[in-house]
Design an enzyme around this catalytic site. Sequence first.
Site, PDB file in Angstrom:
ATOM      1  CD  GLU A 108      16.194 -14.567   4.511  1.00  0.00           C
ATOM      2  OE1 GLU A 108      15.531 -15.250   5.326  1.00  0.00           O
ATOM      3  OE2 GLU A 108      16.713 -13.477   4.800  1.00  0.00           O
TER       4      GLU A 108
ATOM      5  CG  ASP B   7      -1.968   0.983   1.277  1.00  0.00           C
ATOM      6  OD1 ASP B   7      -2.830   0.925   0.389  1.00  0.00           O
ATOM      7  OD2 ASP B   7      -1.978   1.848   2.185  1.00  0.00           O
TER       8      ASP B   7
HETATM    9  C1  NOJ Z   1      -4.359   2.956  -0.862  1.00  0.00           C
HETATM   10  C2  NOJ Z   1      -5.503   2.018  -0.677  1.00  0.00           C
HETATM   11  O1  NOJ Z   1      -5.743   1.325  -1.864  1.00  0.00           O
HETATM   12  C3  NOJ Z   1      -6.664   2.860  -0.223  1.00  0.00           C
HETATM   13  O2  NOJ Z   1      -7.865   2.151  -0.232  1.00  0.00           O
HETATM   14  C4  NOJ Z   1      -6.352   3.413   1.129  1.00  0.00           C
HETATM   15  O3  NOJ Z   1      -7.374   4.283   1.539  1.00  0.00           O
HETATM   16  C5  NOJ Z   1      -5.042   4.190   1.127  1.00  0.00           C
HETATM   17  N1  NOJ Z   1      -4.013   3.515   0.406  1.00  0.00           N
HETATM   18  C6  NOJ Z   1      -4.547   4.397   2.532  1.00  0.00           C
HETATM   19  O4  NOJ Z   1      -4.102   3.187   3.073  1.00  0.00           O
END
Ligand code: NOJ
Length: 582
Positions: free
Chosen positions: A295, A229
């Site tokens: 690994e 993310d």
């Molecule tokens: C990207 C994620 O796909 C989204 O849904 C989220 O709100 C933000 N990152 C924050 O984590």
Amino acid sequence: MAENPRPKTPADLPAAEPTATRPADEWWRSAVIYQIYPRSFADGNGDGMGDMSGITERLDALAELGVDAVWLSPFYRSPQRDGGYDVADYCDVDPIFGTLGDFDRMRERAHGFGLKVIVDLVPNHTSSEHEWFQQALASPEGSPERARYIFRDGKGKNGDVPPNNWESVFGGAAWTRTVNADGTPGQWYLHLFDSSQPDLDWNNPEVHAEFVRILRFWLDRGVDGFRVDVAHGLVKADGLPDFEKPLTGGSMGGAGVPLTPEIEGAAEPELPSTPYWAQEGVHEIYREWRRVLDEYEGDRILVAEAWVDPLTKLADWVRPDEMHQAFNFVYLETPWEGPALRRVIRDSLDAFGGVGAPSTWVLSNHDVVRHASRLALTAENPQGAGIGPNSEGKPIPEVGIRRARAASLLMLALPGSAYVYQGEDLGLPEVIDLPDEARQDPTWYRTGGERYGRDGCRVPIPWEAAAPAYGFSHTGESWLPQPEEWAELARDVQTGTPGSTLELYRAALRLRREHGLGIGRLEELDGYPDDVVAVRIGDVTVIANTGETPIELPAGELLLSSEPVGEAALAPDTTIWLRLQD
Ligand code: NOJ
């Protein structure tokens, strides 16, 4: 009949992928990966919220669809202030989704079907309910507990002005002030997203060590990879400087692609650098993680969610010692127009191929307006804005679904790895008329309703037309209301129905595999009008007509088309796969 188009000369073609360092048989180089948004996929216990047992029960449908892997958005312990992207415990399953045992059963069943399992890793921020953040709040300024996050004193006489002018992706300031134990106002902490998502400080070795532990926890549990993310946001510029936010681009960064056609050969846009996106320091983190993954037995992968422009810069995320794939959001944001599509396909293959990585292709996910609606919008709609009852330029449904089917058929032919978001295989549109009180996206609340946010693409999906909640939950509960029209789009109605979107996806995935399209080499074909994308991959010729007039087709065997093809002509907003006559 048009003459058979001739392939371009080798000099016109994208650079060949250097394969010397990476074998071509790694599964992820050509995989079709299906995104499950657990809250909205299938609800096993009937409480209206999707869960792990619901996913396990429905995996057979994905095996039948013909995908290679599933990626699950977060299911960890979380107060669900941002749909689970606010993690309170990275090594446990939230009770609303089940238990670690339920996860193990889901993974085993997926592997039994030959499906790889990718989980989501959220390293930019934790939930404010995470033990670390609670300790930080209870600890004094300058303490090691606070040093895991980004706490700063405020500006101004009483420290009541935020430390800098950064804005949250979801709207409002990116800083929230704390309250000291004696009730006086305290320091501020940074949150690029909601105030319930404090950013971690990646200059702190303890943060590094903790995420290596989390990676190992899930790798030991048998996952095949991680979708990372905000992989462009972890490191912030030294000194956290103020900056002027560009007026263009979606909320997550990147330039965004304008609705006007791009000019072939034009230079990439010069973007002002943003002090919290795409900082050089992020790459050392991914090198550290790559060493950990290497690994382990089997091809375990890292996938970057990085909204970075241009593609040549995004390619840095997938250099041989970093991640394996990065989402191609430049492709997602490209309008349904021949010149822009030709250019992004070429640029993607060049940029990723230049570092030995496969390109990825994606049209929808849980953060964007579903492409069955987005491709028919008639007004600018930056990522994250969403559409709702009062939005301008609402999509025309018939145009949207027709273009979506054509766009999907083009995408699923392209060499590399493709992502399919749950429900796009049913042709689901964005849900526009959700009641205000049902909305849960923090964007909606933080902008006072000015931006609708992302709930419209997160509505629980329909499985059976005649069942309660269309089979999403046996009780009929659903955390967001499902539109009545979705009965017609339910999976059971589309299964075996010639011409349905589901059968189109199934046929495309079968042919993609049979013809080796995912590992093929793409040649652009000359001799077509400007608004047509015509390419050959292996023995398959793919022609997408984005224009307004039908075009003549070359003679050949029809393999698949997004709409019925008549009189040897390809209608507007249609894609066809052909095997040309020799
Ligand atoms: C990207 C994620 O796909 C989204 O849904 C989220 O709100 C933000 N990152 C924050 O984590």
